[in-house]
Enzyme design. Structure first.
Site, PDB file in Angstrom:
ATOM      1  N   ARG A   1       0.811  -1.216   0.000  1.00 42.70           N
ATOM      2  CA  ARG A   1       0.000   0.000   0.000  1.00 42.70           C
ATOM      3  C   ARG A   1       0.846   1.270   0.000  1.00 42.70           C
ATOM      4  NH1 ARG A   1      -1.824   1.991   4.308  1.00 42.70           N
ATOM      5  NH2 ARG A   1      -4.033   1.940   3.743  1.00 42.70           N
TER       6      ARG A   1
ATOM      7  N   ASP B   1      -2.959   7.852   7.162  1.00 46.79           N
ATOM      8  CA  ASP B   1      -3.111   6.676   8.005  1.00 46.79           C
ATOM      9  C   ASP B   1      -2.493   6.871   9.376  1.00 46.79           C
ATOM     10  OD1 ASP B   1      -4.292   5.383   5.968  1.00 46.79           O
ATOM     11  OD2 ASP B   1      -2.571   4.138   5.446  1.00 46.79           O
TER      12      ASP B   1
END
Ligand code: 6GU
Length: 254
Positions: free
Chosen positions: A162, A177
Protein backbone atom coordinates in the site's frame (compact mmCIF):
# COMPACT_ATOMS: atom_id res chain seq x y z
CA UNK A 1 7.60 -4.34 -7.08
CA UNK A 2 8.22 -8.04 -6.78
CA UNK A 3 7.80 -10.43 -3.83
CA UNK A 4 9.06 -14.00 -3.86
CA UNK A 5 7.55 -16.00 -1.00
CA UNK A 6 9.01 -19.37 0.05
CA UNK A 7 6.61 -21.55 1.99
CA UNK A 8 5.51 -25.11 2.74
CA UNK A 9 1.88 -23.96 2.53
CA UNK A 10 1.33 -21.91 -0.65
CA UNK A 11 -2.43 -22.53 -0.35
CA UNK A 12 -2.55 -20.22 2.68
CA UNK A 13 -2.04 -17.19 0.41
CA UNK A 14 -4.82 -17.81 -2.11
CA UNK A 15 -7.57 -15.90 -0.26
CA UNK A 16 -5.65 -12.86 1.01
CA UNK A 17 -3.94 -12.18 -2.33
CA UNK A 18 -7.05 -12.55 -4.46
CA UNK A 19 -9.11 -9.82 -2.79
CA UNK A 20 -9.20 -6.05 -2.64
CA UNK A 21 -6.11 -3.87 -2.97
CA UNK A 22 -3.50 -6.61 -3.46
CA UNK A 23 -5.59 -8.25 -6.17
CA UNK A 24 -5.99 -4.96 -8.00
CA UNK A 25 -2.27 -4.12 -7.72
CA UNK A 26 -1.32 -7.54 -9.12
CA UNK A 27 -3.77 -7.24 -12.00
CA UNK A 28 -2.38 -3.79 -12.84
CA UNK A 29 1.19 -5.16 -12.79
CA UNK A 30 2.23 -2.81 -10.00
CA UNK A 31 2.93 -5.90 -7.92
CA UNK A 32 4.18 -9.40 -8.75
CA UNK A 33 3.87 -12.07 -6.07
CA UNK A 34 5.49 -15.43 -6.79
CA UNK A 35 4.83 -18.30 -4.38
CA UNK A 36 7.45 -21.04 -4.19
CA UNK A 37 6.66 -24.37 -2.54
CA UNK A 38 9.77 -25.31 -0.56
CA UNK A 39 8.74 -28.96 -0.85
CA UNK A 40 9.25 -28.79 -4.64
CA UNK A 41 12.97 -28.51 -3.87
CA UNK A 42 13.18 -31.62 -1.69
CA UNK A 43 15.18 -34.28 -3.50
CA UNK A 44 13.83 -37.50 -1.98
CA UNK A 45 10.74 -39.34 -3.12
CA UNK A 46 8.82 -38.39 0.03
CA UNK A 47 9.62 -34.70 -0.57
CA UNK A 48 10.96 -34.37 2.97
CA UNK A 49 11.39 -30.76 4.08
CA UNK A 50 11.99 -31.28 7.82
CA UNK A 51 13.94 -33.60 10.10
CA UNK A 52 14.69 -34.33 13.76
CA UNK A 53 16.86 -31.86 15.68
CA UNK A 54 20.49 -32.83 16.28
CA UNK A 55 21.03 -33.17 20.01
CA UNK A 56 17.45 -34.29 20.55
CA UNK A 57 14.43 -32.39 21.69
CA UNK A 58 10.85 -32.05 20.55
CA UNK A 59 9.57 -30.91 17.19
CA UNK A 60 11.02 -30.93 13.71
CA UNK A 61 13.50 -28.59 12.05
CA UNK A 62 13.20 -27.24 8.49
CA UNK A 63 16.08 -28.75 6.49
CA UNK A 64 18.58 -26.40 4.84
CA UNK A 65 18.77 -27.99 1.35
CA UNK A 66 15.26 -27.30 0.01
CA UNK A 67 15.26 -23.74 1.42
CA UNK A 68 18.69 -22.86 -0.04
CA UNK A 69 17.86 -24.42 -3.38
CA UNK A 70 14.46 -22.76 -3.70
CA UNK A 71 15.92 -19.32 -2.96
CA UNK A 72 19.02 -19.85 -5.16
CA UNK A 73 16.86 -21.02 -8.04
CA UNK A 74 14.82 -17.80 -7.86
CA UNK A 75 18.00 -15.68 -7.57
CA UNK A 76 19.58 -17.41 -10.60
CA UNK A 77 16.52 -16.87 -12.74
CA UNK A 78 16.25 -13.20 -11.86
CA UNK A 79 19.86 -12.11 -11.54
CA UNK A 80 21.88 -14.83 -13.26
CA UNK A 81 23.83 -15.28 -10.02
CA UNK A 82 23.02 -16.88 -6.71
CA UNK A 83 24.82 -14.78 -4.12
CA UNK A 84 23.05 -15.03 -0.77
CA UNK A 85 23.30 -13.37 2.64
CA UNK A 86 25.07 -9.99 2.68
CA UNK A 87 26.13 -10.43 -0.97
CA UNK A 88 22.53 -10.90 -2.18
CA UNK A 89 21.05 -8.32 -4.59
CA UNK A 90 17.80 -7.97 -2.58
CA UNK A 91 16.49 -8.38 0.98
CA UNK A 92 16.14 -12.10 1.81
CA UNK A 93 14.07 -12.06 4.96
CA UNK A 94 13.43 -14.96 7.34
CA UNK A 95 10.08 -14.58 9.09
CA UNK A 96 10.60 -15.63 12.69
CA UNK A 97 9.56 -14.48 16.17
CA UNK A 98 13.30 -13.91 16.79
CA UNK A 99 13.50 -11.17 14.15
CA UNK A 100 13.38 -7.38 14.56
CA UNK A 101 9.81 -6.21 15.12
CA UNK A 102 8.05 -5.03 11.96
CA UNK A 103 6.81 -1.44 11.92
CA UNK A 104 5.85 1.35 9.51
CA UNK A 105 9.49 2.48 9.08
CA UNK A 106 10.49 -1.03 7.95
CA UNK A 107 7.44 -1.11 5.64
CA UNK A 108 8.55 2.19 4.06
CA UNK A 109 12.08 0.90 3.61
CA UNK A 110 10.90 -2.31 1.91
CA UNK A 111 8.49 -0.33 -0.30
CA UNK A 112 11.54 1.43 -1.74
CA UNK A 113 13.01 -1.89 -2.99
CA UNK A 114 12.29 -3.41 -6.37
CA UNK A 115 12.37 -6.97 -5.04
CA UNK A 116 11.95 -8.64 -1.64
CA UNK A 117 12.21 -12.33 -0.73
CA UNK A 118 10.27 -13.69 2.26
CA UNK A 119 10.97 -17.11 3.76
CA UNK A 120 8.26 -18.55 5.99
CA UNK A 121 9.70 -20.54 8.88
CA UNK A 122 7.62 -23.44 10.09
CA UNK A 123 7.55 -26.25 12.61
CA UNK A 124 9.65 -25.67 15.70
CA UNK A 125 12.56 -24.19 13.86
CA UNK A 126 14.75 -23.63 10.85
CA UNK A 127 18.28 -25.00 10.43
CA UNK A 128 20.62 -22.29 11.74
CA UNK A 129 22.66 -22.30 8.51
CA UNK A 130 19.67 -20.64 6.79
CA UNK A 131 20.04 -17.76 9.27
CA UNK A 132 23.80 -17.62 8.98
CA UNK A 133 24.32 -18.02 5.23
CA UNK A 134 21.13 -17.54 3.27
CA UNK A 135 19.15 -14.64 4.67
CA UNK A 136 20.22 -11.04 5.29
CA UNK A 137 17.37 -9.99 7.59
CA UNK A 138 14.94 -11.53 10.09
CA UNK A 139 11.56 -10.02 10.87
CA UNK A 140 8.84 -10.76 13.46
CA UNK A 141 5.40 -9.15 13.35
CA UNK A 142 5.02 -8.92 17.13
CA UNK A 143 5.51 -10.60 20.47
CA UNK A 144 3.26 -13.65 20.12
CA UNK A 145 3.80 -17.05 18.55
CA UNK A 146 2.34 -18.05 15.18
CA UNK A 147 2.39 -21.60 13.82
CA UNK A 148 4.39 -20.37 10.86
CA UNK A 149 5.58 -17.29 9.01
CA UNK A 150 2.74 -17.32 6.44
CA UNK A 151 0.41 -14.89 8.27
CA UNK A 152 3.45 -12.63 8.82
CA UNK A 153 4.25 -12.68 5.08
CA UNK A 154 0.65 -11.67 4.31
CA UNK A 155 0.87 -8.80 6.82
CA UNK A 156 4.17 -7.55 5.37
CA UNK A 157 3.04 -7.78 1.72
CA UNK A 158 -0.09 -5.80 2.61
CA UNK A 159 1.65 -3.08 4.64
CA UNK A 160 4.44 -2.65 2.05
CA UNK A 161 2.28 -2.82 -1.08
CA UNK A 162 0.00 0.00 0.00
CA UNK A 163 3.08 2.27 0.10
CA UNK A 164 4.06 1.44 -3.48
CA UNK A 165 3.17 4.39 -5.74
CA UNK A 166 -0.09 3.76 -7.62
CA UNK A 167 -1.30 0.83 -5.49
CA UNK A 168 -3.78 2.94 -3.54
CA UNK A 169 -6.21 5.08 -5.52
CA UNK A 170 -6.39 8.80 -4.78
CA UNK A 171 -9.51 7.99 -2.71
CA UNK A 172 -7.40 5.82 -0.42
CA UNK A 173 -3.99 7.53 0.00
CA UNK A 174 -1.64 6.26 2.68
CA UNK A 175 -0.71 9.78 3.82
CA UNK A 176 -3.30 10.19 6.58
CA UNK A 177 -3.11 6.68 8.00
CA UNK A 178 -2.32 6.02 11.61
CA UNK A 179 1.48 6.08 12.01
CA UNK A 180 2.07 7.89 8.70
CA UNK A 181 2.58 11.14 10.61
CA UNK A 182 3.69 9.42 13.80
CA UNK A 183 0.29 9.84 15.53
CA UNK A 184 -2.99 7.88 15.44
CA UNK A 185 -5.78 8.71 13.03
CA UNK A 186 -8.65 11.04 14.00
CA UNK A 187 -12.24 9.71 14.38
CA UNK A 188 -14.22 9.32 11.13
CA UNK A 189 -17.96 9.68 10.53
CA UNK A 190 -20.22 9.26 7.53
CA UNK A 191 -23.97 9.58 6.92
CA UNK A 192 -26.50 9.57 8.53
CA UNK A 193 -25.91 12.73 10.63
CA UNK A 194 -27.95 11.20 13.48
CA UNK A 195 -28.03 7.44 14.10
CA UNK A 196 -30.18 6.17 17.02
CA UNK A 197 -29.94 9.68 18.42
CA UNK A 198 -26.13 9.70 18.30
CA UNK A 199 -24.94 12.79 16.48
CA UNK A 200 -21.94 13.43 14.27
CA UNK A 201 -19.74 16.16 15.85
CA UNK A 202 -21.08 19.55 14.78
CA UNK A 203 -17.71 20.81 13.54
CA UNK A 204 -17.63 18.19 10.75
CA UNK A 205 -20.88 19.51 9.23
CA UNK A 206 -19.91 23.16 9.76
CA UNK A 207 -18.19 23.53 6.37
CA UNK A 208 -15.40 25.44 8.14
CA UNK A 209 -12.31 23.70 6.79
CA UNK A 210 -9.91 25.47 9.12
CA UNK A 211 -11.92 24.37 12.19
CA UNK A 212 -12.21 20.81 10.80
CA UNK A 213 -8.47 20.57 10.23
CA UNK A 214 -7.71 21.81 13.76
CA UNK A 215 -10.35 19.50 15.34
CA UNK A 216 -8.96 16.48 13.53
CA UNK A 217 -5.42 17.28 14.55
CA UNK A 218 -6.46 17.70 18.19
CA UNK A 219 -8.43 14.44 18.14
CA UNK A 220 -5.37 12.66 16.72
CA UNK A 221 -3.16 14.08 19.45
CA UNK A 222 -5.70 13.31 22.22
CA UNK A 223 -6.13 9.74 21.00
CA UNK A 224 -2.39 9.21 20.73
CA UNK A 225 -1.88 10.57 24.28
CA UNK A 226 -4.61 8.25 25.65
CA UNK A 227 -3.73 5.10 23.73
CA UNK A 228 -0.12 5.29 22.59
CA UNK A 229 1.72 7.95 24.62
CA UNK A 230 4.98 6.22 23.57
CA UNK A 231 4.45 7.52 20.03
CA UNK A 232 4.30 11.20 21.05
CA UNK A 233 7.99 11.51 21.91
CA UNK A 234 8.93 10.56 18.31
CA UNK A 235 6.09 12.31 16.43
CA UNK A 236 6.80 15.60 14.64
CA UNK A 237 4.84 18.18 16.72
CA UNK A 238 4.54 21.90 16.08
CA UNK A 239 4.03 24.68 18.64
CA UNK A 240 0.21 24.48 18.40
CA UNK A 241 0.32 20.72 18.96
CA UNK A 242 2.43 21.13 22.09
CA UNK A 243 0.20 23.93 23.40
CA UNK A 244 -2.90 21.74 22.90
CA UNK A 245 -1.30 18.67 24.48
CA UNK A 246 -0.44 20.72 27.57
CA UNK A 247 -4.08 21.85 27.90
CA UNK A 248 -5.13 18.19 28.12
CA UNK A 249 -2.52 17.33 30.72
CA UNK A 250 0.27 15.80 28.67
CA UNK A 251 3.67 15.73 30.34
CA UNK A 252 6.06 16.35 27.49
CA UNK A 253 9.83 16.30 27.76
CA UNK A 254 11.26 19.88 27.67
CL1 6GU B 1 7.37 -13.88 11.56
N1 6GU B 1 6.73 -16.17 12.71
C1 6GU B 1 6.20 -16.89 13.72
N2 6GU B 1 6.22 -18.22 13.65
N3 6GU B 1 5.64 -16.35 14.79
C2 6GU B 1 5.63 -15.02 14.84
C3 6GU B 1 6.15 -14.20 13.84
C4 6GU B 1 6.71 -14.82 12.77
N4 6GU B 1 5.98 -12.92 14.18
C5 6GU B 1 5.36 -12.95 15.35
N5 6GU B 1 5.14 -14.20 15.75
Amino acid sequence: MRFDIFTLFPGMFAGPFSESIIKRAVSRDLLTIDLHDIRDYARDEHRTADDYPYGGGSGMVLKPEPVFEAVEDALSRQYGAKDTGRAAPCPIILLTPQGRTFNQAIARDLAGRRHVMLICGHYEGVDERVRERLVNDEISIGDYVLSGGEPAAIVIVDAVSRLVPGVLGSEESAGEDSFAGGVLEYPQYTRPPVYRGWEVPEVLISGNHGRIRRWRREQSLKRTLERRPDLLSKAPLDADDIKYLKTIGAHLPP
